[in-house]
Motif scaffolding. Structure first.
Motif, PDB file in Angstrom:
ATOM      1  N   LYS A  80      -0.673  47.978 -23.089  1.00  0.00           N
ATOM      2  CA  LYS A  80       0.330  49.017 -22.855  1.00  0.00           C
ATOM      3  C   LYS A  80      -0.260  50.392 -23.127  1.00  0.00           C
ATOM      4  N   PRO A  81       0.046  51.346 -22.245  1.00  0.00           N
ATOM      5  CA  PRO A  81      -0.389  52.720 -22.491  1.00  0.00           C
ATOM      6  C   PRO A  81       0.363  53.287 -23.702  1.00  0.00           C
ATOM      7  N   THR A  82      -0.337  54.024 -24.546  1.00  0.00           N
ATOM      8  CA  THR A  82       0.298  54.641 -25.710  1.00  0.00           C
ATOM      9  C   THR A  82      -0.048  56.119 -25.731  1.00  0.00           C
ATOM     10  N   GLY A  83       0.897  56.930 -26.132  1.00  0.00           N
ATOM     11  CA  GLY A  83       0.636  58.348 -26.294  1.00  0.00           C
ATOM     12  C   GLY A  83       0.666  59.163 -25.026  1.00  0.00           C
ATOM     13  N   ILE A  84       0.894  58.528 -23.873  1.00  0.00           N
ATOM     14  CA  ILE A  84       0.962  59.270 -22.617  1.00  0.00           C
ATOM     15  C   ILE A  84       2.137  58.742 -21.810  1.00  0.00           C
ATOM     16  N   GLU A  85       2.643  59.567 -20.942  1.00  0.00           N
ATOM     17  CA  GLU A  85       3.775  59.188 -20.098  1.00  0.00           C
ATOM     18  C   GLU A  85       3.337  58.799 -18.692  1.00  0.00           C
ATOM     19  N   LYS A  86       2.051  58.910 -18.408  1.00  0.00           N
ATOM     20  CA  LYS A  86       1.542  58.648 -17.068  1.00  0.00           C
ATOM     21  C   LYS A  86       1.687  57.163 -16.724  1.00  0.00           C
ATOM     22  N   VAL A  87       2.053  56.907 -15.475  1.00  0.00           N
ATOM     23  CA  VAL A  87       2.175  55.542 -14.973  1.00  0.00           C
ATOM     24  C   VAL A  87       0.965  55.260 -14.098  1.00  0.00           C
ATOM     25  N   PHE A  88       0.316  54.138 -14.333  1.00  0.00           N
ATOM     26  CA  PHE A  88      -0.861  53.756 -13.565  1.00  0.00           C
ATOM     27  C   PHE A  88      -0.478  52.668 -12.561  1.00  0.00           C
ATOM     28  N   PRO A  89      -0.855  52.819 -11.296  1.00  0.00           N
ATOM     29  CA  PRO A  89      -0.512  51.786 -10.312  1.00  0.00           C
ATOM     30  C   PRO A  89      -1.330  50.501 -10.495  1.00  0.00           C
ATOM     31  N   LEU A  90      -2.535  50.637 -11.057  1.00  0.00           N
ATOM     32  CA  LEU A  90      -3.413  49.474 -11.227  1.00  0.00           C
ATOM     33  C   LEU A  90      -4.372  49.751 -12.373  1.00  0.00           C
ATOM     34  N   LEU A  91      -4.658  48.733 -13.139  1.00  0.00           N
ATOM     35  CA  LEU A  91      -5.609  48.848 -14.245  1.00  0.00           C
ATOM     36  C   LEU A  91      -6.663  47.764 -14.079  1.00  0.00           C
ATOM     37  N   ASN A  92      -7.924  48.169 -14.022  1.00  0.00           N
ATOM     38  CA  ASN A  92      -9.034  47.218 -13.951  1.00  0.00           C
ATOM     39  C   ASN A  92      -9.434  46.837 -15.375  1.00  0.00           C
TER      40      ASN A  92
END
Length: 164
Positions: A80-92
């Protein structure tokens, strides 16, 4: 009457020492050429440039303020992303085993409704792994070496020292 030279022990000592050195040298040559070390890099300059590029990707992740938390409990991986509000479409996500390259594998994960990246493994994943998180475009990178499984979330923070 004189004894023959081959009955003299000192003559054998003089012959055996150089002969042993020749046999050891030939053996070393054969071993070195039949079992080459796969870690040796031929072009160090290109490898150094690639390392600098990788450090640049980690610095980009720092600049963007990217942080993730990773958990592998049972057979479920959660990132899970922490500390940012950005949404990522894909994570490698790359898993590299420290000693057995044939066990390395790669995941391309999409976020769920909460923005968390999940994957369910068929078999348990354990041991020490170098895990690398990168964007779809490959502009940034975060990596760390962790022991799995992890019941608690562990932080993935960009660190240029770990990029090498």
């Amino acid at each position: 009457m004189k004894d023959s030279w081959y009955r003299e022990p000192w003559a054998w000592l003089v012959f055996i020492l150089p002969f042993t050195a020749v046999v050891a040298g030939i053996s070393t040559y054969i071993i070195a050429n039949t079992n080459p070390d796969p870690l040796v890099v031929g072009d160090y300059y290109k490898k150094g440039k690639a390392i600098n590029l990788e450090v640049g990707k980690v610095k980009m992740a720092q600049k963007l303020g990217l942080r993730f938390a990773l958990q592998l409990d049972g057979n479920e991986l959660i990132i899970k992303p922490t500390g940012i509000e950005k949404v990522f479409p894909l994570l490698n996500v790359n898993f590299a085993h420290p000693t057995l390259a044939e066990q390395d594998f790669y995941l391309a994960l999409t976020p769920d409704g909460n923005g968390h990246f999940r994957h369910q493994f068929e078999q348990p994943v354990g041991g020490k792994w170098k895990i690398t998180l990168t964007s779809f475009e490959g502009h940034w990178k975060i990596q760390d070496t962790v022991g799995l499984p992890q019941k608690n979330f562990i932080d993935f923070i960009p660190d240029p020292i770990k990029a090498q």
